[in-house]
Design a protein around this motif. Structure first.
Motif, short mmCIF file in Angstrom:
data_model
loop_
_atom_site.label_atom_id
_atom_site.label_comp_id
_atom_site.label_asym_id
_atom_site.label_seq_id
_atom_site.Cartn_x
_atom_site.Cartn_y
_atom_site.Cartn_z
N UNK A 107 -17.88 -19.78 -52.25
CA UNK A 107 -17.50 -18.67 -51.38
C UNK A 107 -16.28 -17.91 -51.93
N UNK A 108 -15.34 -18.62 -52.52
CA UNK A 108 -14.17 -17.96 -53.10
C UNK A 108 -14.56 -17.07 -54.27
N UNK A 109 -15.45 -17.57 -55.11
CA UNK A 109 -15.92 -16.77 -56.24
C UNK A 109 -16.65 -15.53 -55.75
N UNK A 110 -17.51 -15.69 -54.74
CA UNK A 110 -18.25 -14.55 -54.19
C UNK A 110 -17.30 -13.51 -53.58
N UNK A 111 -16.25 -14.01 -52.88
CA UNK A 111 -15.29 -13.08 -52.26
C UNK A 111 -14.51 -12.31 -53.32
N UNK A 112 -14.13 -12.98 -54.40
CA UNK A 112 -13.42 -12.29 -55.48
C UNK A 112 -14.30 -11.24 -56.14
N UNK A 113 -15.57 -11.58 -56.33
CA UNK A 113 -16.49 -10.61 -56.93
C UNK A 113 -16.67 -9.40 -56.02
N UNK A 114 -16.72 -9.66 -54.70
CA UNK A 114 -16.94 -8.57 -53.75
C UNK A 114 -15.72 -7.65 -53.64
N UNK A 115 -14.52 -8.17 -53.95
CA UNK A 115 -13.30 -7.37 -53.79
C UNK A 115 -12.71 -6.95 -55.14
N UNK A 116 -13.46 -7.12 -56.20
CA UNK A 116 -12.96 -6.72 -57.51
C UNK A 116 -11.80 -7.55 -58.00
N UNK A 117 -11.68 -8.79 -57.53
CA UNK A 117 -10.62 -9.68 -57.98
C UNK A 117 -9.35 -9.60 -57.18
N UNK A 118 -9.29 -8.84 -56.09
CA UNK A 118 -8.07 -8.73 -55.27
C UNK A 118 -8.01 -9.94 -54.34
N UNK A 119 -7.05 -10.82 -54.57
CA UNK A 119 -7.00 -12.08 -53.84
C UNK A 119 -6.72 -11.87 -52.35
N UNK A 120 -5.86 -10.92 -52.02
CA UNK A 120 -5.53 -10.70 -50.60
C UNK A 120 -6.78 -10.38 -49.80
N UNK A 121 -7.60 -9.44 -50.31
CA UNK A 121 -8.82 -9.06 -49.58
C UNK A 121 -9.85 -10.19 -49.61
N UNK A 122 -9.92 -10.89 -50.74
CA UNK A 122 -10.88 -11.99 -50.83
C UNK A 122 -10.55 -13.08 -49.82
N UNK A 123 -9.26 -13.39 -49.69
CA UNK A 123 -8.86 -14.41 -48.72
C UNK A 123 -9.19 -13.97 -47.30
N UNK A 124 -8.98 -12.67 -47.00
CA UNK A 124 -9.31 -12.17 -45.67
C UNK A 124 -10.80 -12.25 -45.39
N UNK A 125 -11.61 -11.99 -46.42
CA UNK A 125 -13.07 -12.02 -46.22
C UNK A 125 -13.56 -13.37 -45.73
N UNK A 126 -12.96 -14.45 -46.26
CA UNK A 126 -13.45 -15.78 -45.89
C UNK A 126 -12.51 -16.48 -44.91
#
Length: 573
Positions: free
Chosen positions: A528-547
């Protein structure tokens, strides 16, 4: 405190606590139905703030993480009690003096952190600081560190060494913190040496971690931080090297070095696979005979009919198939060292001939009458107790006395807790290098499983287990399911009562193969973390919010799961 459309400023006492809830008479009364009657307690003690869940229905979360028991608060922390939000603020008043933990207190705190490592796949590092300045008190050193340490860090004294616990730090972050603390102490204390050990990589035993950090500090140069690992404890023995970290084994190899300078025969006692040949090689390497041959014979590996020919050699025609003369091992070892592994397996007639050869320093080949001089240093080894074999009549007493002028006992792997994780990492690194694959890492669950195993096959068994893991693990982390089934079955086997409602004769299907639940959750979390990073272009803040994961936890898990930065944009915005 934010409740609905209103906000309230709630001052906290310098010492004491306030209770928050819906009940009449609590210190801070709220009306929102999502808050329990006595929901939480916020308090201040020794200049540090904390929050505790009082058994509320909806729980207490700090920065999105559920609080279990009591949790310290930092400035800017956001607390949620149901639909009510608290934002913690603190002034710039100087913090109270930090007191060093006593040795037992430090060990207790480290034990608690190691429980978290096992349960939640977190990390903790142990930093040992050796300070040579006698004019600075330990209390002054602790106070000097105070401003550089986090609230969660712990500091204490073990045998005169300053030991710092660094929860949730490992690798480069722990090394950076260690370098910073050295720079803080150096102006005050002068020569400071630092050693760093981390769990789970250096094991999950508190005393072993502290010992590893202290040993690394003693090996460091002033102003330097040495990191514990297999390379730090490799003892070079010419063309071989061995990992020697456990105190008992360090003393044993020191004894072997002293014995090597003499001509005494050495008898090595130890279980199968414990490293008896390495001990014999150390005697040869450190002896005046090191430039000559080292000849080894496993006495248990040859049939009795071949042992005499192997030891003493034979002439052409001595027996059927002897089409040429051949020197035996005693001749080939002349001038050097003869290693007789599992010497207790020799038959009594062969023992008699070996005794004569050692006493008179001559041998006679099979099929020959000539005596040939030999110059031998013998190192023998056995997993049996030779004194008991003598009493049972299976070993000659005179040969026993001849071989046992010096006796050393090699401890089994299960009694060398500091070495087990180091050997495991070394064997895994070597296996990955031979296979041409990237380095693998051992999870906390795997390290715990390795530590719980009895290792009847000792170092040899451990090496085979890690070679198996290197071949079968998809990477980058070795989980318990990647180890041989024989290693896991003893810990996984358990008696289970039949489920009510299933009677004898009930038709059943083929049982489903289950994965360890903790491993399955870690695999899903990483995906899920990898998918979130891919979905946000590598932006950790947005990826963390997604999950729905706090950013600090997300950043820690990136390192834990060895997830590389993705996307074109910055890793953190």
């Amino acid at each position: 405190m934010l409740e609905g459309n209103t906000s309230t400023l709630v001052p906290l006492p310098r010492e004491g606590a306030v209770v928050i809830g819906r009940a009449v008479g609590v210190d801070v009364v709220v009306e929102d139905a999502s808050v329990s009657r006595q929901h939480a307690k916020v308090g201040v003690a020794d200049g540090e703030a904390f929050i505790a869940d009082l058994g509320s229905h909806n729980g207490v979360r700090v920065n999105g993480e559920r609080v279990q028991g009591t949790r310290p608060l930092d400035g800017g922390d956001v607390v949620t009690l149901g639909n009510v939000t608290l934002v913690f603020h603190r002034g710039e008043r100087p913090p109270p003096a930090r007191r060093a933990l006593e040795t037992e207190g430090l060990r207790t705190r480290l034990s608690e952190e190691l429980d978290r490592v096992r349960s939640y796949e977190r990390a903790v590092s142990v930093l040992a600081l050796e300070v040579e300045a006698a004019w600075v008190s330990q209390a002054e050193l602790v106070q000097a560190l105070h401003g550089a340490l986090r609230l969660m860090d712990g500091v204490g004294l073990v045998g005169g060494t300053l030991v710092v616990l660094l929860p949730d730090l490992s690798g480069e972050e722990a090394e950076a913190m260690a370098a910073h603390l050295v720079s803080v102490l150096s102006p005050l204390a002068g020569r400071v040496r630092a050693g760093l050990a981390s769990a789970p990589g250096d094991g999950l035993q508190g005393d072993a971690l502290i010992g590893a950090a202290r040993a690394a500090a003693l090996a460091a140069d002033p102003g330097e931080t040495r990191v514990s690992g297999p390379s730090l404890y490799r003892l070079s023995l010419g063309e071989r090297s061995v990992v020697v970290a456990d105190a008992a084994l360090v003393r044993l190899f020191e004894l072997l070095r002293r014995l090597a300078a003499s001509s005494l025969p050495v008898l090595v006692h130890g279980e199968t696979g414990a490293g008896k040949e390495n001990a014999a090689w150390a005697v040869h390497h450190w002896s005046p005979r090191s430039a000559q041959a080292f000849v080894a014979l496993n006495c248990a590996a040859l049939p009795e009919s071949l042992v005499e020919g192997e030891l003493f050699g034979h002439e052409r025609g001595a027996f059927s198939g002897a089409d040429r003369a051949r020197a035996g091992l005693l001749e080939r070892a002349s001038g050097g060292t003869l290693f007789l592994d599992e010497v207790a397996e020799l038959s009594l007639p062969i023992q008699a001939k070996l005794l004569r050869a050692l006493d008179q320093q001559v041998i006679t080949r099979l099929g020959d009458s000539r005596e040939r001089p030999v110059d031998l240093r013998v190192v023998a080894a056995t997993h049996r107790v030779l004194a008991d074999e003598v009493k049972a009549g299976r070993f000659r007493q005179d040969l026993f006395f001849r071989l046992s002028a010096a006796v050393v006992v090699l401890p089994p792997l299960r009694d060398r807790p500091r070495e087990l994780p180091l050997l495991a990492r070394a064997f895994l690194e070597d296996a990955c290098a031979r296979a041409g694959r990237p380095a693998l890492h051992l999870s906390a669950a795997t390290m715990a499983l390795l530590g719980a195993h009895a290792w009847p096959g000792n170092v040899r068994e451990l090496k085979h287990v890690l070679e198996y893991a290197a071949a079968t693990s998809p990477g980058p982390v070795v989980e318990p399911s990647h180890l041989p089934e024989s290693l896991r079955e003893g810990l996984e086997r358990m008696d289970v009562e039949p489920v009510e409602g299933l009677r004898e004769g009930t038709e059943t299907t083929v049982p489903r193969a289950f994965q360890n639940l903790a491993e399955e959750l870690r695999t899903l979390e990483r995906q899920r973390m990898v998918e979130a990073l891919e979905a946000t272009g590598g932006v950790q803040t947005r990826a963390a919010q997604l999950i729905g994961m706090p950013l600090r936890t997300f950043a820690f898990k990136l390192k834990q799961h060895r997830i590389a930065s993705r996307g074109r944009g910055p890793a953190v915005e």
